[in-house]
Design a protein around this motif. Structure first.
Motif, PDB file in Angstrom:
ATOM      1  N   PHE A 158       0.839  -1.192   0.000  1.00 27.06           N
ATOM      2  CA  PHE A 158       0.000   0.000   0.000  1.00 27.06           C
ATOM      3  C   PHE A 158       0.879   1.249   0.000  1.00 27.06           C
ATOM      4  O   PHE A 158       1.927   1.280   0.639  1.00 27.06           O
ATOM      5  N   SER A 159       0.447   2.288  -0.694  1.00 28.60           N
ATOM      6  CA  SER A 159       1.215   3.536  -0.734  1.00 28.60           C
ATOM      7  C   SER A 159       0.752   4.517   0.332  1.00 28.60           C
ATOM      8  O   SER A 159       1.256   5.638   0.409  1.00 28.60           O
ATOM      9  N   GLN A 160      -0.208   4.112   1.146  1.00 30.09           N
ATOM     10  CA  GLN A 160      -0.667   4.942   2.249  1.00 30.09           C
ATOM     11  C   GLN A 160      -0.833   4.093   3.505  1.00 30.09           C
ATOM     12  O   GLN A 160      -1.185   2.915   3.426  1.00 30.09           O
ATOM     13  N   PHE A 161      -0.597   4.722   4.648  1.00 34.06           N
ATOM     14  CA  PHE A 161      -0.743   4.050   5.926  1.00 34.06           C
ATOM     15  C   PHE A 161      -2.215   3.862   6.276  1.00 34.06           C
ATOM     16  O   PHE A 161      -2.603   2.891   6.913  1.00 34.06           O
ATOM     17  N   LYS A 162      -3.065   4.809   5.815  1.00 34.51           N
ATOM     18  CA  LYS A 162      -4.495   4.737   6.116  1.00 34.51           C
ATOM     19  C   LYS A 162      -5.299   5.327   4.970  1.00 34.51           C
ATOM     20  O   LYS A 162      -4.779   6.090   4.145  1.00 34.51           O
ATOM     21  N   CYS A 163      -6.577   4.979   4.907  1.00 34.97           N
ATOM     22  CA  CYS A 163      -7.465   5.578   3.913  1.00 34.97           C
ATOM     23  C   CYS A 163      -8.896   5.573   4.432  1.00 34.97           C
ATOM     24  O   CYS A 163      -9.247   4.827   5.351  1.00 34.97           O
ATOM     25  N   SER A 182     -10.770  -1.533  16.777  1.00 33.18           N
ATOM     26  CA  SER A 182     -10.597  -1.921  15.373  1.00 33.18           C
ATOM     27  C   SER A 182     -10.633  -3.435  15.210  1.00 33.18           C
ATOM     28  O   SER A 182     -10.339  -4.188  16.139  1.00 33.18           O
ATOM     29  N   VAL A 183     -11.005  -3.859  14.019  1.00 29.15           N
ATOM     30  CA  VAL A 183     -11.089  -5.281  13.674  1.00 29.15           C
ATOM     31  C   VAL A 183     -10.005  -5.584  12.647  1.00 29.15           C
ATOM     32  O   VAL A 183      -9.795  -4.799  11.712  1.00 29.15           O
ATOM     33  N   VAL A 209       0.100  -3.426   5.726  1.00 31.96           N
ATOM     34  CA  VAL A 209      -1.191  -3.338   6.415  1.00 31.96           C
ATOM     35  C   VAL A 209      -1.694  -1.905   6.308  1.00 31.96           C
ATOM     36  O   VAL A 209      -0.942  -0.963   6.589  1.00 31.96           O
ATOM     37  N   ILE A 210      -2.946  -1.730   5.911  1.00 31.40           N
ATOM     38  CA  ILE A 210      -3.522  -0.392   5.804  1.00 31.40           C
ATOM     39  C   ILE A 210      -4.652  -0.241   6.813  1.00 31.40           C
ATOM     40  O   ILE A 210      -5.417  -1.178   7.051  1.00 31.40           O
ATOM     41  N   SER A 211      -4.740   0.933   7.434  1.00 29.68           N
ATOM     42  CA  SER A 211      -5.777   1.222   8.419  1.00 29.68           C
ATOM     43  C   SER A 211      -6.930   1.957   7.752  1.00 29.68           C
ATOM     44  O   SER A 211      -6.722   2.975   7.081  1.00 29.68           O
ATOM     45  N   LEU A 264     -11.338   1.778  12.004  1.00 31.39           N
ATOM     46  CA  LEU A 264     -12.477   0.854  12.000  1.00 31.39           C
ATOM     47  C   LEU A 264     -12.009  -0.584  11.833  1.00 31.39           C
ATOM     48  O   LEU A 264     -12.472  -1.486  12.527  1.00 31.39           O
ATOM     49  N   TYR A 265     -11.094  -0.789  10.895  1.00 31.06           N
ATOM     50  CA  TYR A 265     -10.526  -2.113  10.663  1.00 31.06           C
ATOM     51  C   TYR A 265      -9.241  -1.963   9.863  1.00 31.06           C
ATOM     52  O   TYR A 265      -8.935  -0.885   9.335  1.00 31.06           O
ATOM     53  N   THR A 266      -8.470  -3.024   9.830  1.00 26.88           N
ATOM     54  CA  THR A 266      -7.217  -3.031   9.078  1.00 26.88           C
ATOM     55  C   THR A 266      -7.258  -4.151   8.042  1.00 26.88           C
ATOM     56  O   THR A 266      -7.936  -5.165   8.230  1.00 26.88           O
ATOM     57  N   ILE A 267      -6.521  -3.954   6.959  1.00 27.28           N
ATOM     58  CA  ILE A 267      -6.474  -4.938   5.870  1.00 27.28           C
ATOM     59  C   ILE A 267      -5.022  -5.248   5.548  1.00 27.28           C
ATOM     60  O   ILE A 267      -4.205  -4.336   5.364  1.00 27.28           O
ATOM     61  N   LYS A 268      -4.707  -6.514   5.480  1.00 29.87           N
ATOM     62  CA  LYS A 268      -3.352  -6.948   5.124  1.00 29.87           C
ATOM     63  C   LYS A 268      -3.278  -7.195   3.624  1.00 29.87           C
ATOM     64  O   LYS A 268      -4.236  -7.674   3.019  1.00 29.87           O
TER      65      LYS A 268
END
Length: 269
Positions: free
Chosen positions: A114-119, A216-217, A235-237, A248-252
């Motif tokens: 991912f190019s961003q830590f969160k979105c 968060s989930v 991992v993105i938040s 809210l949740y994180t995605i690997k």
């Protein structure tokens, strides 16, 4: 990366792309395969040959030429016979398959970051080459639709660049959606010239202490100390709004089943 240069290669890929972009109503070809051919031609012409000249092939580095060859092979795998029997694609197809096989393996689909830590949890109303049906929807809604019908991946174009020895995705929501859905993207576009805005993301300074992970989930990823504190990251938040700090949740990243991602899919609706 080794690269065999040939004065005809750019022209071959250019002709191949042009034919696929404008192809229609091929006998014995399903609508889905036709869409795959058209999308490949469109991506090549709009992203690689956007100047309208086959010389663009020689203006990119060897790793991007190889990445494009790998991407072409990945998309047409199992569909080569049709292309070898169609006038206007047969010679180019043979050339691409032969040269692409010499030095394969960008491994881009499996190594994207991912190019961003969160979105934000919502897709934008309209941007770039995004499909209309995802506008303003939550990521988890789009994931459910994509998991139910993986062929919808044809609607997403995911741009990726090779920087610092890593492949980095710029369409973070689209990439995250595929990761959470366990669906390999049908359209990844090697991009040797990311915009200044895109590159600026990699310089963002993130203080993970300002983000709230308490609810968060999944619970197993509430402590970010074991993954990267900034981009590019695996991992993105997903937060509550563009400037939100409540995670809210994180995605690997990745397209294989991940227990944490499965927990997100089954509990965040």
């Amino acid at each position: 990366m080794p690269e065999i240069e040939h004065q005809y290669r750019g022209e071959a890929v250019f002709n191949f792309a042009n034919t696929l972009k404008n192809a229609k109503n091929w006998s014995g070809v399903s609508a889905q395969d036709m869409a795959i051919y058209n999308a490949l031609g469109k991506d090549l012409m709009e992203c690689l040959f956007k100047t309208g000249s086959p010389n663009a092939w020689f203006e990119i580095s060897g790793i991007y030429r190889q990445a494009w060859l790998d991407e072409i092979k990945r998309r047409i795998r199992g569909r080569e016979l049709v292309l070898l029997t169609k006038q206007g694609t047969n010679d180019e197809t043979r050339f691409i398959m032969k040269n692409g096989a010499l030095y394969g393996g960008s491994a881009m689909p499996t190594s994207l970051l991912f190019s961003q830590f969160k979105c934000n949890e919502h897709f934008q109303t309209n941007y770039g080459d995004s499909p209309g049906w995802i506008a303003s929807k939550r990521i988890v809604e789009v994931v459910a639709a994509l998991r139910a019908e993986p062929a919808k991946s044809i609607d997403f174009r995911i741009s990726a660049s090779y920087l610092g020895g890593k492949w980095i995705a710029w369409n973070n929501r689209g990439f995250a959606t595929h990761c959470l859905a366990n669906v390999i993207p049908m359209r990844i576009v090697p991009n040797p010239s990311p915009s200044e805005d895109e590159q600026f993301r990699l310089n963002e300074v993130i203080d993970v202490k300002t983000f709230k992970y308490s609810t968060s989930v999944p619970e197993s990823r509430r402590t970010p100390s074991h993954w990267e504190p900034g981009a590019p990251c695996s991992v993105i938040s997903i937060v509550n709004g563009a400037n939100g700090t409540q995670v809210l949740y994180t995605i690997k990243n990745g397209f294989q089943r991940d227990n944490g991602n499965e927990t997100v899919f089954n509990s965040v609706r």
